[in-house]
Design a protein around this motif. Sequence first.
Motif, PDB file in Angstrom:
ATOM      1  N   GLU A  29       1.498  19.941  -7.689  1.00 15.86           N
ATOM      2  CA  GLU A  29       2.338  19.768  -8.872  1.00 15.86           C
ATOM      3  C   GLU A  29       3.717  20.388  -8.683  1.00 15.86           C
ATOM      4  O   GLU A  29       4.698  19.916  -9.275  1.00 15.86           O
ATOM      5  N   ASP A  30       3.789  21.448  -7.882  1.00 15.74           N
ATOM      6  CA  ASP A  30       5.071  22.121  -7.652  1.00 15.74           C
ATOM      7  C   ASP A  30       5.874  21.498  -6.524  1.00 15.74           C
ATOM      8  O   ASP A  30       6.914  22.044  -6.136  1.00 15.74           O
ATOM      9  N   GLY A  31       5.404  20.384  -5.975  1.00 14.96           N
ATOM     10  CA  GLY A  31       6.193  19.665  -4.982  1.00 14.96           C
ATOM     11  C   GLY A  31       5.805  19.895  -3.541  1.00 14.96           C
ATOM     12  O   GLY A  31       6.478  19.384  -2.634  1.00 14.96           O
ATOM     13  N   TYR A  32       4.743  20.645  -3.277  1.00 15.45           N
ATOM     14  CA  TYR A  32       4.306  20.870  -1.892  1.00 15.45           C
ATOM     15  C   TYR A  32       3.365  19.743  -1.487  1.00 15.45           C
ATOM     16  O   TYR A  32       2.286  19.596  -2.080  1.00 15.45           O
ATOM     17  N   PRO A  33       3.708  18.928  -0.506  1.00 15.36           N
ATOM     18  CA  PRO A  33       2.846  17.807  -0.105  1.00 15.36           C
ATOM     19  C   PRO A  33       1.656  18.280   0.721  1.00 15.36           C
ATOM     20  O   PRO A  33       1.571  19.448   1.109  1.00 15.36           O
ATOM     21  N   LEU A  34       0.744  17.354   0.984  1.00 14.25           N
ATOM     22  CA  LEU A  34      -0.443  17.692   1.759  1.00 14.25           C
ATOM     23  C   LEU A  34      -0.099  18.086   3.187  1.00 14.25           C
ATOM     24  O   LEU A  34      -0.883  18.799   3.833  1.00 14.25           O
ATOM     25  N   ASP A  35       1.038  17.637   3.702  1.00 21.01           N
ATOM     26  CA  ASP A  35       1.406  18.020   5.066  1.00 21.01           C
ATOM     27  C   ASP A  35       2.347  19.226   5.100  1.00 21.01           C
ATOM     28  O   ASP A  35       2.926  19.533   6.137  1.00 21.01           O
ATOM     29  N   SER A  36       2.527  19.897   3.973  1.00 20.70           N
ATOM     30  CA  SER A  36       3.271  21.159   4.002  1.00 20.70           C
ATOM     31  C   SER A  36       2.476  22.168   4.818  1.00 20.70           C
ATOM     32  O   SER A  36       1.238  22.147   4.814  1.00 20.70           O
ATOM     33  N   ARG A  37       3.179  23.062   5.524  1.00 23.58           N
ATOM     34  CA  ARG A  37       2.506  23.939   6.476  1.00 23.58           C
ATOM     35  C   ARG A  37       2.551  25.393   6.036  1.00 23.58           C
ATOM     36  O   ARG A  37       3.523  25.858   5.454  1.00 23.58           O
ATOM     37  N   TRP A  38       1.443  26.066   6.382  1.00 21.73           N
ATOM     38  CA  TRP A  38       1.255  27.451   5.975  1.00 21.73           C
ATOM     39  C   TRP A  38       0.669  28.241   7.131  1.00 21.73           C
ATOM     40  O   TRP A  38       0.046  27.691   8.039  1.00 21.73           O
ATOM     41  N   ASP A  39       0.856  29.543   7.067  1.00 23.78           N
ATOM     42  CA  ASP A  39       0.413  30.413   8.160  1.00 23.78           C
ATOM     43  C   ASP A  39      -1.081  30.654   8.058  1.00 23.78           C
ATOM     44  O   ASP A  39      -1.566  31.278   7.105  1.00 23.78           O
ATOM     45  N   GLY A  40      -1.815  30.165   9.049  1.00 22.98           N
ATOM     46  CA  GLY A  40      -3.262  30.322   9.052  1.00 22.98           C
ATOM     47  C   GLY A  40      -3.761  31.385  10.003  1.00 22.98           C
ATOM     48  O   GLY A  40      -4.961  31.434  10.290  1.00 22.98           O
ATOM     49  N   ASN A  41      -2.866  32.239  10.503  1.00 18.53           N
ATOM     50  CA  ASN A  41      -3.293  33.303  11.413  1.00 18.53           C
ATOM     51  C   ASN A  41      -3.969  34.436  10.659  1.00 18.53           C
ATOM     52  O   ASN A  41      -3.791  34.599   9.442  1.00 18.53           O
ATOM     53  N   SER A  42      -4.720  35.232  11.396  1.00 20.28           N
ATOM     54  CA  SER A  42      -5.481  36.317  10.783  1.00 20.28           C
ATOM     55  C   SER A  42      -5.488  37.543  11.695  1.00 20.28           C
ATOM     56  O   SER A  42      -5.557  37.392  12.923  1.00 20.28           O
TER      57      SER A  42
END
Length: 879
Positions: free
Chosen positions: A503-516
């Motif tokens: 809803e805030d405009g982030y598409p499904l292919d927006s990327r995020w940091d998945g490191n741990s």
Amino acid sequence: MSESRRSSRGPSKKSTGSGARRAAGVRRTSSGKPAAKPAGKSSAKSSRDGSKGTSRTGRTAASAGAARSGTAKTSASRSGAAKPAASRAGAPKPPTSRTSVGARHAGRSTAAAGRGRGTKVAATNFLNYPRAGAKNPWRWIPSLRMIVGAMALMVLAGLGFAAWIYNSTEVPEPSDFALAQTSRVYYADGKTEMGQFSEINRTELPADEIPDSIKQAVVASEDSTFYENRGVSPRGIIRALVNNLSGGARQGGSTITMQYVERYYTGTETSYVGKAKEAVMALKIDQELSKDEILSRYLNTIYFGRGAYGVQEASQAYFGKDAKDLTEAEAALLVAVIPGPSAYDPANNPEKAVQLWDRVITRQVGQGQMTPAEADAIEFPETIDPKSENSLGGTKGYLLSQVRKELLAQGFTEDEINTGGFTIVSTIDPKVQESTVEAVENLPDSRPDNNRVGTVTLDPSTGAIRGMYGGPDYVSQAQNDATQSRMQAGTIFKTFTLIAALEDGYPLDSRWDGNSPKTFRGGWEVNNLNNIDYGRVTLAKATTNSINTAYAEANIEIGPERTRDTAVKLGLPEETPGLTSDASNVLGSASPTVLEMAEVYATIASGGVHHDSYIVESVTRPDGSTRFEHEDKETRAMDEDVATNATVALQGPPTEGSARSLQGVMDGRPVAGKTGTSEKFRSAWFVGFTPQLVTAVGMFQPGEDGSEQTLTSFGDVQNITGGSYPTDIWGDIMSASLEGEEYLDFPSEVTLDNEDRSRSYTPPPSPDPTTTQAPQPTEEPSEEPSEEPSEEPSEEPSEEPSEEPSEEPSEEPSEEPSEEPSEKATEPVEKPTEKPTEKDNGNGNGGGDDADQPVEGDTEAGGTQSGKSGSAPGRGGGG
């Protein structure tokens, strides 16, 4: 010259002029009396007719002329505008074919005025309406004749109607009263009976076996004039009528006899006409039966609560003894609960029961049935515990209980439900319900006794509950694990962050940091299962693999309050325990019920339209009239395109993630959903849907004190996660329920109007990679985990990979990372094994591809996460 002689000679110029002057002025004789009509008029008419008349004929003609034109002449004389007689006599009068009603009335009025002002105008019809001779508005007011006639007709009609009702009303037998008391519940087909709310436990006692103590108590409490009245109480009826018309609580003004009659008409006669029928039957019963017989019948048929009809069954239900052995205190208590058997039962409301019991005793003293000293010596009696009705035994008891709860919310009373004789059609589909019960019963026999499961299946297009499992037996466990029990949501809560981000405009292919691990502001440290590094991942990938760090970053960026508000908007109650605006809410710190989560996910399945869940379709009275019918109220909770893209993302877990075992069970039928496991394996979920149905499954394990415990392993599953038994139960329910139904596809991904592409790229790699993390590739963004896995999984891989295996990029990782990730990095995801090992559980904070397992080091909601979790409130959770 006399008037007659002047008339016989015919008209003359002189006489004409004289006649005109008399017509124009006030004509009076010397004696002051009205003058005679002028002869000129008669002569003129004789001249027009071409004949002569005598003095007798002249006077007759003059009188006739005056009668025909009295109004015109009177008007002319008053206005002083009379013309000469010769001109008036010589002008011919135009012929007319008819005379108007107004002219006729005017003529009569003038004529009457000539005779005298006291004369009345004759009525033009029998009722004299509108009233003749009266002026507006009085002529429209009904005459006394009309009023009296109307009243006489009403009296005759009322007497006739009363006579008809009296003659057509028959006094029923006592056995007829019990037939209309059982309310029956049916499945959605309206034919298959699910059960009954109240078994008819009724034993009829002869009048001489009913103790006087209860007879006296019921007369004192319910109808002190019972032995004097004729079955009805006019004063009570008038009092009730005044109360009802003034907006007070509806009353019937009933005597004991009328209350007895109401048992026959239970729930069907609420109108004033219906009350009139009851009154007629009460009059006939009072004439045909003795007072003692009426009182005995009343006490044998009245409902006392606890499924008991009649004083004998009530005595057994409340005190475990026969009616003949009742004490005065016990008899008074039974009478006290009559107005509201369920509401005033000491087991449900002891304070109200004591208050009403004291009222009965006080009235008995007032009636002289006992002395004040005897009343003071009486103590409130103890009752036995109520027994659950046999009709609520087994799994169907939870359905019947939910039906009752919904009817109460719609304004029904407990007693109305128990005694109304209603036909209640539920929304439960027999096929879906059978599949639901079988799915839970198929769990391994080694399942612990305190392992609890709740399931709900909904129709997303309406909110109708098609199937429910609340427990194995309602009589032994009254708490419904589908609608009442609460458990930590775990990572099924990530769905709300997903929707808020879209809803805030982030598409499904927006990327995020998945490191741990990853540390956020405030010292909140989040890690994935086994501290696996995924690199920069898309929102869709983070959903499929339930990556904690990526979702934590997304939640902080959009604002944790957005996740909370989205959950509420989709249907989760605001008062849900643990529902906060803290950053950790994305990991499922809230504790909803299974029904609440089913309703929320149904909003997504219906394209963003929310429907309140319900279980009652309709309620019909014994006479066939409708008492209640469900009305669907839908609200749009989110944009349809947002729901579409959320559904696209949620198809990841059942196809590639932790619930991919459904691919074989559902035979290729499209499925969307999310698994969830709370910290320390205290609850496990799977909530998923097809275009036709939504099913939510939750599993938890309470301790003896009611606290949530870690789910004890059973069967061949070491650690129970959302991808294990909850997914298996879901597959068994849905595959059987949808058998033979059309295969429907979900809509494809769409481009949202407000999409922001700024996150749809991979940023440059970190300049200082750590030894536990592989450097990020620079040439091509990778959605796969880094080539160098975290310490434990890469150095000591287990011989038997867990159901949620660690993310090993390859069987033999290279010493130095290559520039492009290996294609084999996804192999553990594609081919998971069934049996997990304790070693593979790791110490991460949930997450992972299909592992769906949280860490042991997480803490409870509201506490402080220890170890790698830093110091942040909320509960961790795995995928």
